[in-house]
Scaffold this motif. Structure first.
Motif, mmCIF file in Angstrom:
data_model
loop_
_atom_site.group_PDB
_atom_site.id
_atom_site.type_symbol
_atom_site.label_atom_id
_atom_site.label_comp_id
_atom_site.label_asym_id
_atom_site.label_seq_id
_atom_site.Cartn_x
_atom_site.Cartn_y
_atom_site.Cartn_z
ATOM 1 N N GLN A 109 0.797 -1.232 0.000
ATOM 2 C CA GLN A 109 0.000 0.000 0.000
ATOM 3 C C GLN A 109 0.828 1.280 0.000
ATOM 4 O OE1 GLN A 109 -2.865 0.164 -0.815
ATOM 5 N NE2 GLN A 109 -3.795 -1.778 -0.331
ATOM 6 N N LEU A 297 -10.583 -0.665 -13.700
ATOM 7 C CA LEU A 297 -10.292 -1.034 -12.322
ATOM 8 C C LEU A 297 -8.958 -1.747 -12.178
ATOM 9 C CD1 LEU A 297 -13.712 -2.348 -10.960
ATOM 10 C CD2 LEU A 297 -12.538 -0.227 -10.409
ATOM 11 N N TYR A 298 -8.490 -2.299 -13.287
ATOM 12 C CA TYR A 298 -7.267 -3.089 -13.228
ATOM 13 C C TYR A 298 -6.085 -2.279 -13.737
ATOM 14 C CZ TYR A 298 -10.391 -7.078 -12.668
ATOM 15 O OH TYR A 298 -11.329 -7.953 -12.204
ATOM 16 N N SER A 299 -4.906 -2.604 -13.237
ATOM 17 C CA SER A 299 -3.714 -1.995 -13.795
ATOM 18 C C SER A 299 -2.638 -3.063 -13.921
ATOM 19 C CB SER A 299 -3.227 -0.848 -12.920
ATOM 20 O OG SER A 299 -2.918 -1.322 -11.639
ATOM 21 N N VAL A 300 -1.793 -2.909 -14.933
ATOM 22 C CA VAL A 300 -0.754 -3.882 -15.205
ATOM 23 C C VAL A 300 0.571 -3.269 -14.808
ATOM 24 C CG1 VAL A 300 0.452 -5.167 -17.006
ATOM 25 C CG2 VAL A 300 -2.030 -4.901 -17.103
ATOM 26 N N GLY A 301 1.332 -3.966 -13.980
ATOM 27 C CA GLY A 301 2.635 -3.458 -13.586
ATOM 28 C C GLY A 301 3.678 -4.515 -13.789
ATOM 29 N N ASP A 303 6.676 -6.873 -12.687
ATOM 30 C CA ASP A 303 6.728 -7.673 -11.482
ATOM 31 C C ASP A 303 7.483 -6.935 -10.393
ATOM 32 O OD1 ASP A 303 6.049 -10.096 -10.218
ATOM 33 O OD2 ASP A 303 8.151 -10.676 -10.301
ATOM 34 N N PRO B 70 7.151 -12.074 -16.197
ATOM 35 C CA PRO B 70 6.096 -12.086 -15.190
ATOM 36 C C PRO B 70 5.431 -10.717 -15.089
ATOM 37 C CG PRO B 70 8.264 -12.225 -14.157
ATOM 38 C CD PRO B 70 8.484 -12.262 -15.629
ATOM 39 N N VAL B 71 4.151 -10.730 -14.788
ATOM 40 C CA VAL B 71 3.378 -9.482 -14.753
ATOM 41 C C VAL B 71 2.497 -9.489 -13.511
ATOM 42 C CG1 VAL B 71 1.456 -8.299 -15.883
ATOM 43 C CG2 VAL B 71 3.341 -9.135 -17.251
ATOM 44 N N THR B 72 2.369 -8.334 -12.876
ATOM 45 C CA THR B 72 1.433 -8.213 -11.754
ATOM 46 C C THR B 72 0.230 -7.394 -12.197
ATOM 47 O OG1 THR B 72 3.328 -8.177 -10.286
ATOM 48 C CG2 THR B 72 1.218 -7.544 -9.333
ATOM 49 N N VAL B 73 -0.947 -7.963 -12.016
ATOM 50 C CA VAL B 73 -2.173 -7.232 -12.348
ATOM 51 C C VAL B 73 -2.864 -6.885 -11.034
ATOM 52 C CG1 VAL B 73 -4.342 -7.289 -13.609
ATOM 53 C CG2 VAL B 73 -2.382 -8.518 -14.497
ATOM 54 N N ARG B 74 -3.176 -5.600 -10.893
ATOM 55 C CA ARG B 74 -3.813 -5.157 -9.645
ATOM 56 C C ARG B 74 -5.229 -4.686 -9.912
ATOM 57 N NH1 ARG B 74 1.444 -3.533 -9.176
ATOM 58 N NH2 ARG B 74 2.479 -4.257 -7.297
ATOM 59 N N ARG B 75 -6.045 -4.856 -8.886
ATOM 60 C CA ARG B 75 -7.429 -4.399 -9.018
ATOM 61 C C ARG B 75 -7.745 -3.417 -7.903
ATOM 62 N NH1 ARG B 75 -11.882 -8.858 -9.198
ATOM 63 N NH2 ARG B 75 -11.219 -9.122 -7.045
ATOM 64 N N LYS B 76 -8.480 -2.378 -8.288
ATOM 65 C CA LYS B 76 -8.881 -1.378 -7.301
ATOM 66 C C LYS B 76 -10.253 -1.707 -6.749
ATOM 67 C CE LYS B 76 -6.473 2.754 -8.888
ATOM 68 N NZ LYS B 76 -5.836 2.410 -10.150
ATOM 69 N N ASN B 85 -5.788 0.045 -4.556
ATOM 70 C CA ASN B 85 -5.411 -1.276 -5.069
ATOM 71 C C ASN B 85 -5.598 -2.271 -3.945
ATOM 72 O OD1 ASN B 85 -4.630 -0.589 -7.657
ATOM 73 N ND2 ASN B 85 -2.569 -0.047 -7.002
ATOM 74 N N GLN B 90 -0.356 -12.373 -9.585
ATOM 75 C CA GLN B 90 0.909 -12.491 -10.316
ATOM 76 C C GLN B 90 0.695 -13.461 -11.452
ATOM 77 O OE1 GLN B 90 4.663 -12.953 -9.069
ATOM 78 N NE2 GLN B 90 4.633 -10.824 -8.454
ATOM 79 N N ALA B 138 -10.506 -13.163 -14.226
ATOM 80 C CA ALA B 138 -10.860 -11.760 -14.449
ATOM 81 C C ALA B 138 -9.598 -10.915 -14.613
ATOM 82 C CB ALA B 138 -11.695 -11.235 -13.289
ATOM 83 N N PHE B 139 -8.554 -11.282 -13.873
ATOM 84 C CA PHE B 139 -7.298 -10.541 -13.966
ATOM 85 C C PHE B 139 -6.609 -10.808 -15.296
ATOM 86 C CE2 PHE B 139 -8.247 -10.348 -9.562
ATOM 87 C CZ PHE B 139 -7.604 -9.237 -9.070
ATOM 88 N N LEU B 143 -5.664 -8.129 -18.200
ATOM 89 C CA LEU B 143 -4.353 -8.006 -18.844
ATOM 90 C C LEU B 143 -4.506 -7.990 -20.353
ATOM 91 C CD1 LEU B 143 -1.216 -8.085 -18.711
ATOM 92 C CD2 LEU B 143 -1.402 -10.566 -18.807
#
Lengths: 307, 249
Positions: A109, A297-301, A303, B70-76, B85, B90, B138-139, B143
């Protein structure tokens, strides 16, 4: 004209970057803020990866602050002694801030904290400054005569280790400027900015420095803080994009020169009220983004990174 | 033992193939220069037959895949009135770029079992194992949606021209925000949705010239690179100041 940035690995319009740099440079020269709090979100917006934007922005601020300081040095509106004291505090503060930042990142966070930090500090500082300068303008209109000095004697003046700051016309203890430096350093490290927008009001209201001297002195210490940040990012994260930096700083250094000249011609109260409005606008935008339902709502970052 | 059996199987199916792909590429290297604005790669070829053409619907599928990462997908989600978030997934491996072009509609030209085998469609390419959140599909969908919007993921139905059931060609557009690496290019030939032949090659995407030099310097000689950045910044700041000083005189 599209330019491919080697580190950011995106292709961007060169003229857009020159324009952005110039705009932020003008503000920087006028107000003594690095402009990072404005530029960094703008870079995110045009698609530069956040890590690269933050690191490169620091490098660009070095250039525009240096350009601004030279202009101020010619006018003798830089308090080098005060700047050095603030800088010492600032470097201690950044060290503490980076430790705090890493601790918070381990908790997760950290993004939210950064954003809330922005909203809170921008909001408080902007509002206070706005009200104060509005009152000052009203007073000077009513009186018609010279603006009453705001310098009052309070607890700040009863502390030990007094030092003479000739350019600022102050004879105060070194403890308050040192503490201001530390505080700004901590915040700057967490928020990833030079900290000018906190430093400037702190110097005016907490230390009672004259507005004209504040801008140059703030720029002076920002150079060192951002240079330090640049080196840190370049050696640990490899995220300084030199091509992006050059494009931004060509616009930035020219803008800073113009901004300094505009700033000198303006009244101190007007300068402060403009900075207050700008700070409030950025704060409003950030608060708006936190409150309104996002379109995606989603974001790609990448790793591990925080996007 | 298993390996020998597999080898035997390959050797046996090899010569028995009725149809074979012969491939050409407009270029097998993409140079990223300072003014790189994306590139278009022409994939073309022919189907070689020793015997008469077999029955069944013929289709050609072309895929181009960028390097996996590798990719991290975050959801709010809304917490205490603000958007934060909250969940993250992952995704173990996702290509930085993926285009799949086919001569017909992909879903009709390819059986699901074959897709699983050869990993051709986008969902089968993205590998995801970690399941921190219940609805990880869903993630994955997010992506795909986000990268499709940036033209990094492309599904191009009816994009391969197939003439006389022998010659085929297609153009794949590589966007400007390309990452370096080897872009694995595969061509599949299907009959009634079953893969009858495949061919694989690589397109090398590389930074060249100034871009290459700066990138290498930044990674191999970070201290020097950082100092250089600062020197440029200081010089530019001083230069502008001196210039304006002259102008005022």
């Amino acid at each position: 004209m599209q330019i491919y940035l080697p580190i950011a690995e995106v292709s961007v319009n060169a003229f857009l970057l020159l324009g952005l740099g110039g705009m932020v440079g003008i503000l920087s020269g006028m107000f003594g803020v690095g402009g990072g709090f404005l530029m960094t979100p703008l870079l995110f917006f045009i698609g530069i990866p956040p890590a690269v934007a933050v690191a490169t922005e620091a490098n660009q601020i070095v250039a525009s602050s240096f350009s601004g300081v030279l202009a101020h040095l010619k006018r003798k509106t830089v308090d080098l002694r005060m700047g050095t004291v603030l800088l010492v505090g600032g470097l201690i503060g950044s060290g503490l801030g980076i430790m705090l930042f890493n601790y918070l990142r381990s908790l997760g966070q950290v993004d939210l904290l950064v954003k809330l930090c922005y909203v809170t500090f921008l909001g408080i500082i902007g509002a206070l400054m706005f009200v104060e300068s509005l009152n000052a303008i009203r007073k000077s209109r009513k009186a018609g005569g010279p603006v009453p000095t705001r310098r009052k004697h309070n607890w700040v003046h009863n502390l030990p280790f007094k030092m003479k700051f000739r350019v600022s016309g102050l004879y105060i203890s070194v403890i308050p400027p040192l503490l201001v430096g530390v505080l700004v350093g901590v915040l700057a490290a967490i928020m990833g900015v030079g900290g000018g927008f906190i430093m400037v009001p702190a110097m005016i209201y907490l230390l009672g420095m004259p507005t004209k001297v504040v801008v140059g002195t703030s720029l002076f210490q920002i150079i060192f803080v951002t240079a330090f940040t640049t080196m840190l990012h370049a050696t640990t994260n490899f995220t300084v994009d030199i091509v992006l930096a050059v494009l931004l700083l060509v616009g930035g250094v020219i803008g800073a020169q113009i901004g300094t000249r505009i700033g000198v011609k303006m009244k101190a109260e007007q300068l402060r009220i403009l900075l207050a409005v700008m700070v409030l606008a950025v704060c409003g935008k950030l608060a708006f983004d936190l409150l309104i339902t996002p379109a995606e709502l989603y974001s790609v970052g990448a790793d591990g990174g925080h996007a | 033992m298993i390996r020998i059996l597999m080898l035997l199987a390959v050797l046996m199916t090899g010569p028995a193939r009725a149809e074979e792909i012969v491939l050409g590429l407009s270029q097998d290297e993409v140079a990223i220069t300072a003014t790189f604005e994306g590139s278009e790669i022409l994939v073309f070829g022919a189907i070689k037959r020793e015997t008469a053409e077999p029955d069944g619907d013929l289709a050609v599928i072309v895929t181009v895949a960028g390097p996996d990462a590798p990719v991290t997908v975050r959801r709010k989600a809304r917490r205490l009135g603000i958007w934060v978030n909250t969940d993250a997934v992952q995704i173990e491996q996702a290509p930085s770029f993926y285009a799949v072009a086919s001569s017909g509609v992909l879903r009709e030209n390819l059986r699901a079992s074959e897709d699983l085998n050869y990993r051709i469609t986008l969902p089968s390419v993205i590998r995801d194992v970690s399941a921190n959140v219940m609805d990880s599909p869903a993630f994955e969908a997010a992506l795909m949606r986000i990268r499709s919007r940036e033209a990094l993921y492309q599904r191009l139905d009816n994009a391969v021209d197939l003439s006389e059931n022998t010659l085929f060609r297609t153009a794949i557009r590589l966007p400007a925000n390309l990452t370096e690496g080897n872009y694995r290019t595969r061509i599949f030939l299907t009959r009634n949705g079953t893969v009858v032949d495949s061919y694989e090659t690589e397109i090398i995407v590389n930074k060249v010239g100034l871009e290459r030099w700066l990138y290498d310097l930044a990674h191999d000689n970070a201290l020097l690179y950082g100092l250089m950045s600062l020197a440029i910044a200081i010089a530019a700041g001083w230069g502008a100041s001196a210039l304006f000083g002259l102008l005022r005189r």
